[in-house]
Design a protein around this motif. Sequence first.
Motif, PDB file in Angstrom:
ATOM      1  N   LEU A  89       0.794  -1.222   0.000  1.00  0.00           N
ATOM      2  CA  LEU A  89       0.000   0.000   0.000  1.00  0.00           C
ATOM      3  C   LEU A  89       0.831   1.279   0.000  1.00  0.00           C
ATOM      4  N   ARG A  90       2.082   1.188   0.517  1.00  0.00           N
ATOM      5  CA  ARG A  90       2.831   2.432   0.675  1.00  0.00           C
ATOM      6  C   ARG A  90       4.303   2.318   0.316  1.00  0.00           C
ATOM      7  N   GLY A  91       4.756   1.135  -0.041  1.00  0.00           N
ATOM      8  CA  GLY A  91       6.176   0.960  -0.317  1.00  0.00           C
ATOM      9  C   GLY A  91       6.685   1.854  -1.433  1.00  0.00           C
ATOM     10  N   GLY A  92       5.917   1.984  -2.508  1.00  0.00           N
ATOM     11  CA  GLY A  92       6.334   2.825  -3.618  1.00  0.00           C
ATOM     12  C   GLY A  92       6.426   4.292  -3.225  1.00  0.00           C
ATOM     13  N   ALA A  93       5.441   4.772  -2.465  1.00  0.00           N
ATOM     14  CA  ALA A  93       5.443   6.176  -2.033  1.00  0.00           C
ATOM     15  C   ALA A  93       6.598   6.458  -1.076  1.00  0.00           C
ATOM     16  N   MET A  94       6.890   5.508  -0.189  1.00  0.00           N
ATOM     17  CA  MET A  94       7.999   5.687   0.748  1.00  0.00           C
ATOM     18  C   MET A  94       9.325   5.733  -0.006  1.00  0.00           C
ATOM     19  N   THR A  95       9.458   4.892  -1.025  1.00  0.00           N
ATOM     20  CA  THR A  95      10.678   4.891  -1.833  1.00  0.00           C
ATOM     21  C   THR A  95      10.826   6.192  -2.604  1.00  0.00           C
ATOM     22  N   ARG A  96       9.750   6.656  -3.202  1.00  0.00           N
ATOM     23  CA  ARG A  96       9.800   7.915  -3.960  1.00  0.00           C
ATOM     24  C   ARG A  96      10.162   9.088  -3.047  1.00  0.00           C
ATOM     25  N   CYS A  97       9.596   9.098  -1.858  1.00  0.00           N
ATOM     26  CA  CYS A  97       9.891  10.164  -0.904  1.00  0.00           C
ATOM     27  C   CYS A  97      11.377  10.157  -0.542  1.00  0.00           C
ATOM     28  N   TYR A  98      11.921   8.972  -0.278  1.00  0.00           N
ATOM     29  CA  TYR A  98      13.343   8.890   0.064  1.00  0.00           C
ATOM     30  C   TYR A  98      14.219   9.333  -1.105  1.00  0.00           C
ATOM     31  N   ASP A  99      13.853   8.919  -2.321  1.00  0.00           N
ATOM     32  CA  ASP A  99      14.636   9.297  -3.501  1.00  0.00           C
ATOM     33  C   ASP A  99      14.571  10.802  -3.766  1.00  0.00           C
ATOM     34  N   LEU A 100      13.395  11.394  -3.571  1.00  0.00           N
ATOM     35  CA  LEU A 100      13.228  12.819  -3.810  1.00  0.00           C
ATOM     36  C   LEU A 100      14.110  13.654  -2.888  1.00  0.00           C
ATOM     37  N   TYR A 101      14.232  13.207  -1.644  1.00  0.00           N
ATOM     38  CA  TYR A 101      14.907  14.032  -0.644  1.00  0.00           C
ATOM     39  C   TYR A 101      16.199  13.392  -0.147  1.00  0.00           C
ATOM     40  N   ARG A 102      16.807  12.588  -1.002  1.00  0.00           N
ATOM     41  CA  ARG A 102      18.064  11.923  -0.633  1.00  0.00           C
ATOM     42  C   ARG A 102      19.164  12.958  -0.342  1.00  0.00           C
TER      43      ARG A 102
END
Length: 209
Positions: free
Chosen positions: A143-156
Amino acid sequence: MSTGPRNYRSRQLRLRWHLAGPLFRLLAQAGVVAVAAVVGFAFLSIGNVINETASVLVAVVFGVATVLQLRQAQRRHYTVGLLMNLQSTLTLSAADLWMAHREIDDEVPAEDMQHVIALLDYYEFLSALAFRGFVEIPLLIDLRGGAMTRCYDLYRSYITKCRAEIGSVLYVGLETFVDEYARHVKHRILTPVAAPPDTLDGAAPTTAG
């Protein structure tokens, strides 16, 4: 301050254990309890304290299975509630909507940093709960793995900068979760999916007339 490879590996193993199929985890846990029960009952039987070891052992195994299933249902309910907070909590829902329109190369205005911090903190919180087995990890990943990954990548780059200033443990839980999510997705992609029965052996799929 460094988390060290041992702590990172420990978090990986905990995530992979919870990502294993529920039947596998149930059988493994029940097996451990059964072995412990056999050893205990065998010891007690030496002194003729327990004569019906087998029946008691079966009761113990079924009791453990029931408790584990109940805990899994509770974790699912708790996980759904936590994820619903992203939509029901004004700060988190606004941050989630804001992030949906961001690109990796975008500069984050100072007045919008509250959205970045809100999401990163919440996702770090979810990751910490995942390592401790308090949430249903397969459900969280779906349900949220993709969004959590995108968030981490955006603000790495922001995370890297903060780690240099504050400490290397900042958002390390989210980083571990993202790494395991990538491994999980890759494994799922590489695992072949069986074709429907109607398409096996070159048979054409049937259509409703």
